[in-house]
Design a protein around this motif. Structure first.
Motif, short mmCIF file in Angstrom:
data_model
loop_
_atom_site.label_atom_id
_atom_site.label_comp_id
_atom_site.label_asym_id
_atom_site.label_seq_id
_atom_site.Cartn_x
_atom_site.Cartn_y
_atom_site.Cartn_z
N PRO A 189 82.78 91.62 42.11
CA PRO A 189 83.10 93.02 42.40
C PRO A 189 82.61 93.44 43.85
CG PRO A 189 82.99 93.00 40.35
CD PRO A 189 82.52 91.77 40.67
N GLY A 190 81.32 92.69 44.15
CA GLY A 190 80.64 93.30 45.30
C GLY A 190 80.93 92.29 46.66
N LEU A 367 71.81 104.27 40.91
CA LEU A 367 71.61 103.43 39.74
C LEU A 367 70.10 103.56 39.50
CD1 LEU A 367 73.35 100.35 41.05
CD2 LEU A 367 74.23 102.07 39.56
N ASP A 464 75.62 97.77 47.69
CA ASP A 464 75.81 97.08 46.44
C ASP A 464 74.28 96.85 45.81
OD1 ASP A 464 78.03 95.77 44.40
OD2 ASP A 464 76.24 94.63 44.47
N ALA A 498 83.28 94.24 36.17
CA ALA A 498 84.28 95.09 37.10
C ALA A 498 84.16 96.52 36.83
CB ALA A 498 85.83 94.66 36.93
N ASP A 499 83.90 96.65 35.46
CA ASP A 499 83.97 98.10 34.85
C ASP A 499 82.56 98.74 35.67
OD1 ASP A 499 84.65 100.30 32.80
OD2 ASP A 499 82.48 100.10 32.70
N SER A 500 82.64 99.92 36.38
CA SER A 500 81.61 100.58 37.19
C SER A 500 80.40 101.24 35.98
CB SER A 500 82.19 101.80 37.78
OG SER A 500 82.83 102.56 37.00
N GLU A 501 80.71 101.65 35.05
CA GLU A 501 79.86 102.23 34.23
C GLU A 501 78.86 101.06 33.55
OE1 GLU A 501 77.10 104.35 32.65
OE2 GLU A 501 78.45 105.33 34.30
N GLU A 502 79.77 100.13 33.10
CA GLU A 502 79.26 98.69 32.45
C GLU A 502 78.31 98.13 33.46
OE1 GLU A 502 80.19 94.83 29.86
OE2 GLU A 502 81.82 96.05 31.01
N ARG A 503 78.65 98.26 34.54
CA ARG A 503 77.91 97.56 35.71
C ARG A 503 76.63 98.24 35.92
NH1 ARG A 503 78.48 96.07 41.68
NH2 ARG A 503 78.36 94.02 41.59
N ALA A 504 76.84 99.51 35.94
CA ALA A 504 75.59 100.37 36.28
C ALA A 504 74.66 100.29 35.20
CB ALA A 504 75.99 101.74 36.31
#
Length: 556
Positions: A189-190, A367, A464, A498-504
């Protein structure tokens, strides 16, 4: 697709009080475009102005893919361009050499539609074949050309052609004359933000071949480089002209596809002393310089100069080499962290607004973790940990650079002196090892050697989290000698989510892990400022340092 109109901002310190606020309170906010901007080049017959910018250090080389220092990239951003650009206000990805892009549902295939009517400075056409020639060069770069530094391609894609099982890169192929198909081995994703980094600028394939870009058979200021790194060829608004010691000259490219701006002759002049840079600006010998120091501010204001501030997007850290005897003991590293008084370190050395750091991700990324281990200044606890670690006063070589100013390190001698004082007070036996920045300091601290501690930092080049924790702690590197399979796995997983919250949450967990293991001590998120003369009506400030000088506008 991601598209955005280009916008620019400038911060002007028109009064002494406003400029002095940089050392005592929050700096001024960006203003809108000045109504006094000069007519466009189209109205005046093309660029005609001369502009000289003072830099704090010489570039290490002008091959953007192999350069790892900001002064090199300051120049290469003028000469070469990337597929993806950076919005000057939000830092989000915007079109550049690629007008648009799309991503497959599984995140493993990207298509980039290229801008038409673009040529390289040597007359070669810019097209899909040229782009893929660059990607193929990056992927197949021989190990002998990679040096000791962590190259951006390795940081983003995790591997080269000799480690295909590790690399996220699979292939680049033309899907038409102006369409590039990029295939990955895993979701990334980045990727699009990363392609805005200056290391991914597109070079003329012919110039790379003629300049033997992968043969580092020359040396400059302690750095091995190729013939191409002395004469880069891109599609940017400026062409390379000459480079003689401390003066590097560019000229406006007549065939540039975009706005050529007002500047015809652009010179970057290396002036290592902050006092000398200030004097050169006041005397009219240069039109601006970067990395304003605390001691500069008052005099700049009194001289009527403009002070421009960027959002902080760099980290200063104290590096720890775990290959040095005793430094692989966690309690030693924790003792170092407890010995440091970060607020005292910032006082009088960094511009106001700079903040102490207890993690490696700048606030701009949003983050921040509230669960990191925060090692407050506690010399007594440091001494207890040293005793538990069995430290008996062995000498610890501490490397630091001399005669340089970086965005993350405004005055290395003073920063070293304060850190050394604090560490000595807690019971460490510090041996200073000063080294000229221009004599290969970055290379020296990036490889294994007789080094316990060193000062360094990272200026972010794309939006990122992987730009920071992935570059520094995503794999084993000799700078830290830090081998942590659990952390490496966490970083590898986070960058594919890909999921923004999971990634955060994944990156917050990474910050927590780094804080408990202490491979290095984060010290500060410094404010970065530059100054220009009153003849500048508009300057394209960017936290990511994506500052291309055809976007400078001069006053009438």
């Amino acid at each position: 697709m991601t598209k955005s109109a280009t916008r620019r901002s400038v911060i002007k310190a028109s009064a002494i009080a406003a400029a002095l606020a940089l050392t005592g309170c929050t700096a001024a906010r960006p203003e809108e475009e000045s109504p006094s901007v000069s007519p466009s080049p189209a109205e005046t017959g093309g660029p005609s102005a001369a502009f000289t910018f003072a830099t704090a250090a010489r570039p290490s080389g002008l091959d953007p893919f192999l350069a790892v220092d900001t002064e090199s990239h300051r120049v290469t951003r003028q000469v070469l361009e990337t597929l993806v650009g950076v919005d000057p206000l939000t830092s989000a990805p915007v079109p550049a050499l690629a007008e648009e892009w799309s991503e497959s549902e599984d995140g493993r295939t990207y298509e980039f539609v290229l801008r038409r009517g673009v040529t390289f400075h040597d007359g070669e056409p810019f097209n899909a074949e040229a782009v893929c020639a660059n990607f193929d060069r990056w992927y197949n770069l021989p190990e002998s050309a990679r040096g000791h530094e962590v190259l951006m391609f390795g940081s983003v894609f995790r591997g080269f052609a000799d480690t295909p099982d590790l690399s996220a890169f699979k292939s680049c192929s033309p899907a038409g004359e102006y369409t590039v198909k990029l295939e990955l081995n895993t979701r990334l994703p980045g990727l699009v933000p990363a392609l805005a980094s200056p290391e991914f600028a597109i070079s003329s394939p012919r110039a790379l071949s003629e300049g033997r870009g992968d043969e580092l058979d020359q040396e400059l200021n302690g750095t091995r480089l190729s013939a191409y790194a002395r004469h880069p060829v891109g599609t940017g608004p400026f062409m390379f002209s000459s480079w003689v010691e401390d003066e590097l000259a560019l000229v406006s490219y007549p065939g540039y596809w975009g706005d050529r701006g007002q500047i015809q002759d652009l010179v970057f002049r290396t002036i290592t002393s902050p006092e000398s840079r200030l004097r050169a600006l006041k005397n009219g010998d240069v039109d601006g310089y970067d990395l304003v120091t605390v001691s500069d501010v008052g005099e700049l204001a009194r001289a009527g100069m403009q002070i421009l501030q960027r959002d902080p997007y760099s980290i200063l850290y104290l590096g720890i080499n775990q290959n040095f005897p005793g430094m692989d003991e966690p309690k030693m590293r924790q003792a170092i962290a407890h010995a440091i008084d970060k607020p005292a370190l910032l006082e009088g050395i960094f511009l106001n607004g700079s903040k102490s750091a207890n993690q490696f991700l700048p606030e701009k990324l949003g983050l921040r973790s509230d669960n990191v281990t925060n090692y407050g200044h506690n010399p007594e606890r440091a001494q207890e940990l040293l005793k538990e670690a069995g430290y008996a006063g062995e000498e610890l070589p501490f490397y630091y650079p001399r005669r340089v100013t970086r965005a993350y390190l405004p005055n290395p001698e003073k920063v070293y002196a304060e850190l050394s004082r604090q560490l000595t007070a807690a019971g460490f036996n510090i041996r200073p090892v000063p080294m000229e920045w221009s004599e290969g300091y970055i290379e020296a601290v990036s490889k294994n050697g007789d080094r316990a501690l060193h000062l360094s930092g990272l200026s972010g080049s794309y939006m990122d989290a992987d730009n920071f924790v992935g570059s520094l702690f995503g794999s084993y590197i000799e700078e830290f000698g830090y081998d942590d399979a659990q952390l490496f796995t966490k970083v590898d997983r986070a960058r594919t989510l890909a999921d923004s919250e999971e990634r955060a949450e994944a990156y917050r967990s990474i910050s927590d892990r780094i804080s408990t293991r202490v491979p290095a001590v984060p010290l500060a998120f410094p404010i970065s400022t530059l100054t220009v003369s009153p003849r500048v009506a508009q300057y394209p400030t960017s936290p990511l340092l994506n500052e291309v000088f055809n976007n400078i506008r001069l006053a009438d």
